[in-house]
Enzyme design. Structure first.
Site, PDB file in Angstrom:
ATOM      1  N   LYS A 247       0.873  -1.164   0.000  1.00 41.47           N
ATOM      2  CA  LYS A 247       0.000   0.000   0.000  1.00 41.47           C
ATOM      3  C   LYS A 247       0.912   1.217   0.000  1.00 41.47           C
ATOM      4  CE  LYS A 247      -3.813  -2.176   2.376  1.00 41.47           C
ATOM      5  NZ  LYS A 247      -4.700  -2.097   3.528  1.00 41.47           N
TER       6      LYS A 247
ATOM      7  N   HIS B 192       1.748   6.989   2.706  1.00 36.94           N
ATOM      8  CA  HIS B 192       1.051   8.258   2.507  1.00 36.94           C
ATOM      9  C   HIS B 192       1.350   9.251   3.624  1.00 36.94           C
ATOM     10  CE1 HIS B 192      -1.817   7.018   5.517  1.00 36.94           C
ATOM     11  NE2 HIS B 192      -2.089   5.919   4.836  1.00 36.94           N
TER      12      HIS B 192
ATOM     13  N   HIS C  92       1.407   8.129   7.231  1.00 31.69           N
ATOM     14  CA  HIS C  92       2.627   7.443   7.663  1.00 31.69           C
ATOM     15  C   HIS C  92       3.769   8.420   7.851  1.00 31.69           C
ATOM     16  CE1 HIS C  92       0.526   3.821   5.926  1.00 31.69           C
ATOM     17  NE2 HIS C  92       0.737   3.510   7.190  1.00 31.69           N
TER      18      HIS C  92
END
Ligand code: ARG
Length: 569
Positions: A127, A130, A133
């Site tokens: 994933k 982004h 994070h």
């Protein structure tokens, strides 16, 4: 460290018989307005003990307490006892201490012999990494540095989301619509696209969910093909994340992610059973938390598979056994608060007294241009794009303002990335942040580039003076620094150790971030009001000492929040 508040407490103690010096120390406040003195004693707090009105207490103390070399004036004003410090004494002591401490200014050994585990960043494999994070990464990295600076032994753990049913979905999607070529070319972007496609298709085709469950089961059983694909997805993702960590200058001591605990959950489940904590509920196994007013903590699904909480419990026990931590800190979005509350309770119910050493450090959401970010719909802004854009934009500004700067690509990187981290760490972490390019890169605003620029300005003055490093804590006459701007700056510099302590106690890096803006503003006010490189040798030396102390405080502070402090920008 010179502690003026302590000097005042010493003066006061003999006159307030019922209180000890620490109690008085804790009572002293900094008045909102410097005209009311440097410190004040709010006498209403003594009213009950001394059985007098605050006004009367303040007046009597003002008459009784003697000034000395540290305190030049004491005044009573409407129930407050205000203290005015001897400025030159304060400046001399404070600057002397800062210059002597140098790169260690603000540090301490309070953490000696204690270990802090910090679980941060922890992106989910396949994933995108982004902005959420990023927040975890920058807060965790800063807490790591703060604890380290205070003498603690730190263990930074990147608890990768490398296990779970999403891998069944991803493998299914890859089998149906993916190709080795496309993944090699598109990397994480392609993996995300496959994941999004799975969810779109699964809405019409219910068999896909079943297929995904089977693939995940095969993965759990160690099936060769499932394992190979899973490993491949991890390698692709890690390579991409590593680029981001390199840009951010962040390192971890361990990358033990969720999958590391696959073989460590069974004993924990057994332990829960033995302790009579595991209960069946609709086919699943749970720990009931009704008495605690919480929803049950799910340990095993009805198909026997483990959950996020199961892995976290196993991981915490493993960490306690491995590191014997003093604190174990988890940095995630506020949406996970319930999850941590629940499994922290489970640890408590298991009889581990170290449950009180587990801390969830939540933070608010990040939006860009008013939109929240989610993976399922594919509406994400990749962090790498943000960082790259920040660096490009900073380079444009440098090209315009200082085109001859040496090493300008490296500086643009340090400032562009710094700008993004700084804006992330500026607000109280629990606040939602909305990211705007104009605000983040503004060289005059409350930004990373502004603080870095101010630091470089101090370096440039010192370079010009040709004496960098040669100012000692004794060869300046502090009584010369008499202006309000100089005094204010020294006062702000003197707060650095207390600010670090506060950031550590509250697990709140924003305390330091905002403090750096205060230092930069006070320095720039001083810089604009006064010439530094003046003829008069002793004045010049005294002001250079102040510049040097500012430079040290800024560079130490920037390091604590994970930013570089370039000497030229
Ligand atoms: N991988 C999770 C996420 O991206 C964060 C993990 C936090 N750490 C933990 N021990 N649960 O949301």
């Amino acid at each position: 460290m010179y502690d003026a508040k302590l000097e005042i407490s010493r003066l006061l103690t003999p006159h307030v018989a019922s209180l000890d010096i620490q109690e008085i120390y804790d009572m002293l406040e900094v008045p909102p307005n410097p005209e009311m003195g440097d410190f004040a004693l709010p006498c209403f707090k003594l009213s009950r003990i001394m059985r007098k009105s605050p006004v009367q207490i303040a007046q009597e103390l003002a008459a009784a307490v003697q000034t000395n070399e540290h305190v030049r004036r004491i005044e009573s004003i409407s129930g407050y006892l205000n203290f005015f410090l001897n400025r030159s004494q304060f400046i001399k002591q404070t600057l002397g201490y800062i210059l002597e401490s140098g790169e260690n200014y603000g540090s301490s050994d309070m953490g000696e012999g204690k270990t802090i585990v910090i679980d941060y960043s922890s992106p989910n494999i396949a994933k995108p990494f982004h902005v959420g994070h990023l927040r975890s990464t920058s807060i965790g990295n800063s807490l790591y540095r703060i604890f380290k600076f205070m003498g603690y032994n730190c263990v930074g753990i990147n608890y990768l989301g490398d296990w779970g049913t999403q891998f069944g979905k991803l493998i299914t999607a890859y089998k149906h619509w993916g190709s080795e070529e496309a993944v090699k070319k598109g990397l994480v972007k392609e993996l995300v696209a496959l994941y999004v496609k799975f969810h779109q298709e699964a809405e019409q085709n219910l068999e896909l969910e079943e297929e995904a469950r089977q693939w995940f089961a095969r993965l759990e059983q160690g099936d060769e093909e499932a394992h190979r694909l899973w490993k491949w997805f991890i390698d692709i993702s890690m390579e991409e994340y590593q680029k981001i960590y390199d840009l951010l200058g962040v390192k971890f001591d361990s990358y033990n992610g969720e999958s590391f605990y696959n073989d460590k959950m069974q004993p924990v489940i057994q332990e829960l059973k033995n302790k009579g904590l595991l209960k069946e509920s609709q086919g699943a196994m749970i720990v009931d938390l009704e008495e605690e007013g919480l929803p049950p903590c799910l340990i095993l699904k009805s198909d026997g598979s483990s959950l996020y909480a199961t892995r976290d419990i196993a991981a915490a026990i493993h960490r306690k056994n491995t590191y014997d931590f003093d604190k174990c800190i988890y940095v995630t979005g506020v949406s996970q608060s319930l999850h941590f509350k629940q499994w922290f309770k489970v640890i408590e119910k298991m009889g581990y007294d170290w449950h009180k050493d587990l801390y969830h450090v939540p933070f608010g959401t990040v939006s860009i241009g008013g939109e929240k970010l989610a993976t399922r719909t594919g509406k994400v802004v990749l962090l790498e794009e943000i960082l790259t854009k920040a660096i490009e934009k900073t380079l444009e500004i440098i090209e315009e303002k200082n085109p001859n700067l040496e090493n300008k690509h490296e500086i643009a990187k340090q400032m562009g990335v710094g700008a993004v981290i700084f804006s992330d760490l500026f607000s109280n972490r629990i606040k939602d942040v909305s990211f705007s390019w104009d605000e983040v890169l503004n060289f005059d605003g409350e930004t990373g580039p502004y603080v870095q620029y101010t630091h470089a300005r101090a370096c440039s003055v010192l370079r010009k003076a040709g004496e960098e490093g040669s100012i000692s804590q004794t060869d300046f006459d502090s009584s010369i620094l008499s202006s309000d701007e100089e005094y204010k700056l020294v006062k702000t510099l003197s707060q650095f150790p207390a600010k670090i302590k506060q950031a550590l106690d509250d697990l709140e890096p924003s305390v330091i971030t905002r403090y750096l803006v205060d230092v930069a503003q006070d320095f720039n006010r001083f810089y604009h009001e006064h010439s530094i490189l003046v003829e008069d040798k002793s004045l010049r030396n005294a002001r250079l000492a102040l510049v040097q102390a500012t430079k040290l405080t800024l560079s130490n502070g920037l390091w604590l929040i994970g930013l570089h402090a370039p000497e030229r920008v």
